[in-house]
Scaffold this motif. Sequence first.
Motif, PDB file in Angstrom:
ATOM      1  N   SER A  59     -11.608 -22.746 -24.837  1.00  0.00           N
ATOM      2  CA  SER A  59     -10.686 -22.971 -25.566  1.00  0.00           C
ATOM      3  C   SER A  59     -10.697 -23.605 -27.094  1.00  0.00           C
ATOM      4  O   SER A  59     -11.019 -24.785 -26.807  1.00  0.00           O
ATOM      5  CB  SER A  59      -9.562 -23.819 -24.731  1.00  0.00           C
ATOM      6  N   PRO A  60     -10.328 -23.082 -28.197  1.00  0.00           N
ATOM      7  CA  PRO A  60     -10.800 -23.623 -29.563  1.00  0.00           C
ATOM      8  C   PRO A  60      -9.899 -24.854 -29.760  1.00  0.00           C
ATOM      9  O   PRO A  60     -10.604 -25.502 -30.199  1.00  0.00           O
ATOM     10  CB  PRO A  60      -9.979 -22.500 -30.438  1.00  0.00           C
ATOM     11  N   ASP A  61      -8.747 -24.668 -29.064  1.00  0.00           N
ATOM     12  CA  ASP A  61      -7.935 -25.985 -29.431  1.00  0.00           C
ATOM     13  C   ASP A  61      -8.552 -27.282 -28.450  1.00  0.00           C
ATOM     14  O   ASP A  61      -8.542 -28.338 -29.027  1.00  0.00           O
ATOM     15  CB  ASP A  61      -6.551 -25.817 -28.761  1.00  0.00           C
ATOM     16  N   LEU A  62      -8.986 -26.969 -27.337  1.00  0.00           N
ATOM     17  CA  LEU A  62      -9.827 -27.780 -26.496  1.00  0.00           C
ATOM     18  C   LEU A  62     -10.755 -28.486 -27.073  1.00  0.00           C
ATOM     19  O   LEU A  62     -11.021 -29.769 -27.115  1.00  0.00           O
ATOM     20  CB  LEU A  62     -10.092 -27.439 -25.151  1.00  0.00           C
ATOM     21  N   ARG A  63     -11.749 -27.619 -27.896  1.00  0.00           N
ATOM     22  CA  ARG A  63     -13.001 -28.219 -28.387  1.00  0.00           C
ATOM     23  C   ARG A  63     -12.433 -28.775 -29.529  1.00  0.00           C
ATOM     24  O   ARG A  63     -13.239 -29.728 -30.035  1.00  0.00           O
ATOM     25  CB  ARG A  63     -13.892 -27.020 -28.743  1.00  0.00           C
ATOM     26  N   ARG A  64     -11.369 -28.236 -30.228  1.00  0.00           N
ATOM     27  CA  ARG A  64     -11.292 -29.141 -31.560  1.00  0.00           C
ATOM     28  C   ARG A  64     -10.470 -30.489 -31.479  1.00  0.00           C
ATOM     29  O   ARG A  64     -10.851 -31.487 -32.095  1.00  0.00           O
ATOM     30  CB  ARG A  64     -10.398 -28.212 -32.535  1.00  0.00           C
TER      31      ARG A  64
END
Length: 938
Positions: free
Chosen positions: A483-488
């Motif tokens: 998940s891009p949001d999780l990584r960011r």
Amino acid sequence: MASGEPVHQAVAPELPTRYRPQDFEEDIYRFWLEERAFHADRDAPGPVFSMVIPPPNVTGNLHIGHALNNTMQDILARWHRMLGDVTLWVPGTDHAGIATQHVVEVRLAREEGLRRQDLGRERFLERVWAWKNQYEANILGQLRRLGASVDWDRVRFTMDEGCSRAVREVFVRLYEKGLIYRGDYMVNWCPECHTALADIEVEHEEREGRLYHLRYPLVDGEGAVEVATTRPETMLGDTAVAVHPEDERYRHLVGRRVRLPLVGREIPIIADPLVDPEFGTGAVKVTPAHDPNDFEMGRRHGLEAVQVVGFDGRMTDAAGSRYAGLDRQEARRRVVADLEEGGYLVKVETHRHNVGVCYRCGTVIEPLISRQWFVRMKPLAEPAMEAVLSGRTRIVPERFTRVYLHWLENIRDWCISRQIWWGHRIPAWYCRQCGETVVAREDPDRCPRCGSDALHQDEDVLDTWFSSALWPFSTLGWPDADSPDLRRFYPTSVLVTGYDILFFWVARMMVMGLEFMGDVPFRTVLLHGLVRDAQGQKMSKSRGNVVDPLEVIDKYGADALRFTLVTGLAPGNDARFSWERAEASRNFANKLWNAARFVLMNLQDFDPARGEPRRENAADRWILARLEAVTADVQRLLEGFELGEAARALYNFIWDEFCDWYIELVKPRLAGDGAAPGRADAGGRPAGDPAGAARSPEARTPGEGRVAEAGAAASRYAAQYTLWQVLEQTLRLLHPFMPFISEAIWQKLPRPGGGPRTLALAPWPRAGEAWPEAAAGDDGRIARFQRVIDTIHGLRSIRAEFRVPPGRKAHVLIYAEEPAQAEAFREQAEAIRRLAGVDRLEIATGSGERPAQAAAYVGPGVVAYMPLAGLIDLEAERRRLEREREHAEAALGRVRDKLQNQGFVTRAPAEVVEQERQREQELAARLELLAQRLAELG
């Protein structure tokens, strides 16, 4: 749209005469949404600031506590967005299993006379989803009314598809690790909500009850054992009497048997260290089916568990035919009467003790043995303690760290199953053919053990807090590891929440974040208290002191509500709301509005693109220095999470220094009367004009006139530029606290060059921005000007203290120790006359003789005298001050009598005693001032 143009439809074309927030707040919020001002672009470069909203329950509308919580979050979000951080604030709501099901069931019974069982599970859940959709929309709309700058593209719900997938994944993983298990244990049961509760969902209320002393006869006929209990109705389920193993009074009885009154059952006398020999008689009845300690003793000693109170709160058949079916309280009365009649009741004492009640409906909890699902918490709690001890997560204020650690050190296994229909259904299936239990991520078709399709899913749902514990990562896309949001955005930066859910939610999020993400869910936990009424009482419907935040917004505007809740609030402390404070916040907004209108009216011919002027006037340099100071203060306070003090600093600067002082000081220059700082001779008259008759424009030579006009124009431009600069930077500082009014005014200001279309994305001010040369110093000019301000303030105080009529002008003599300070007074002579109500002003260096019957202001290196003769009726004023002194002396005597009374000091609440001590100091100071004023009258 070119930079500097008013925003289309965001605010009225001109700043209206009256401050009416209802006329523009909705339009401004719509404009922010159109500009996507709150959307977090995860691909944007730069540091990240992220928060998840504590999801409000979909049980109803937001209350005043939600308003405080979301105001604090919004301040942080707007501040970091203006700092240039990639800022994500995730909004969402919580399904609130027990609470939501309860309100829907109450509504169903009231409006249709039906129970949920009458509808069946599927149709009842349709009703709950309809309720959720209605109230979720209300809640999200109320967040908009408050000005919450959440990312509306990322709204989540604890039972949406993504969160539901995360819940099942967590359950299965914990089960596979042996950290989730099912068993028959003692639980907290709510007979009203018909469900088990976790330990922390039980609230304990101190109540006045009764301690019943009962006589249990020994079977061998050699006497009896006296036991004490607060719940005589449960004695019908007793299976032992227990004493402490080291209690000499009973050691000879251990192993013998007694006959249970009213029942006739023979039960043993056992020794167990759980018994408190100081409670009652030191001997206690043991009812393993109805008390947690008795349950543990029963397991150790192999005692039978006889359940005499049912899950509906009524007595069971095991209680005997005389009591079966009775309510708990009715059964107590009948049992006590029967014990008394049988000669088994020794005595009844008044006894204050804690009673556990359901945190949702207030019903007295019944401890019962029930088959439930549990999470083993000890292995999970240790990393959560270490994370705080090592500083990976910081709790603000720090004093709550000890509370957090103490709870985790003493944590018990968490009962996570609830006997309701609304919520995440437990992903466990049971095989009717072979008894196998299947826990799976996907619904199974057949039993993996015997192949039968005779599977049925567990009827229970998970505790609401189970899904809420996953909120910081389930909302960002977990269990999708990519998940891009999780990584960011994980870990989040700050969690803002009430101290009352430190255990319910914060600790559990720490546990789950560390277990499934390998990192803490947030770097800082910022705790706040409850919102109480003006008298400090908890708000409740029964007291009639509940405040609807929307009512405040409708009356005074969102900015006033926000500022009322946060100003002066310290982290972790309770806030107080009063309508008077809300009105004061509205008045503050109105003050700023009127000041902005004055500034805008004087900027009609102003173009900041001409460049920054020279700062020759001491008033300009002073206000810029004060702006630099408040900018640094607000930055420091926000960094320390002192949001309330930051708001107070801005209030003081805007109201006192900018509005009441600088704007008043600058008015003559804006009118063209400020060619140069006004100089005065020793008598306060214009220099070079001893007779006091200033030369008229007609008497000047053409050259002198052009110089004077050029000087006046330069001074006016400097005043305009300073007004514009101070107001613009102040609005940026104020925006996180009062976003609507600051945006409305900011849109009207000229903005040279490019830049953002909305204040919400404008750069945060930094110390040194407004006046870079301030760092080089000004040889004491600002300090000398501050003494002028303080002197004017002192003269005003004298007028107020002696009740000098506003229209009556005074004669004032000012003596300054240093020549430079005297020169500063002469430069501001006109301001002193105008702002302190002075007609005759004398300024001198050194010290002078005090005039007769003159009041004095004394400051650092300055003494100012105001002769009172002719200003007031001296004799009448003397009598008034004498009367006030007599009243103050009498009041001080009463206060000191109280404080010398040890009974009052020891028995009165600490805050009451402290108030009296504070009053003693205030009265003593008042008497000292009155003595000084009387001496000044001669």
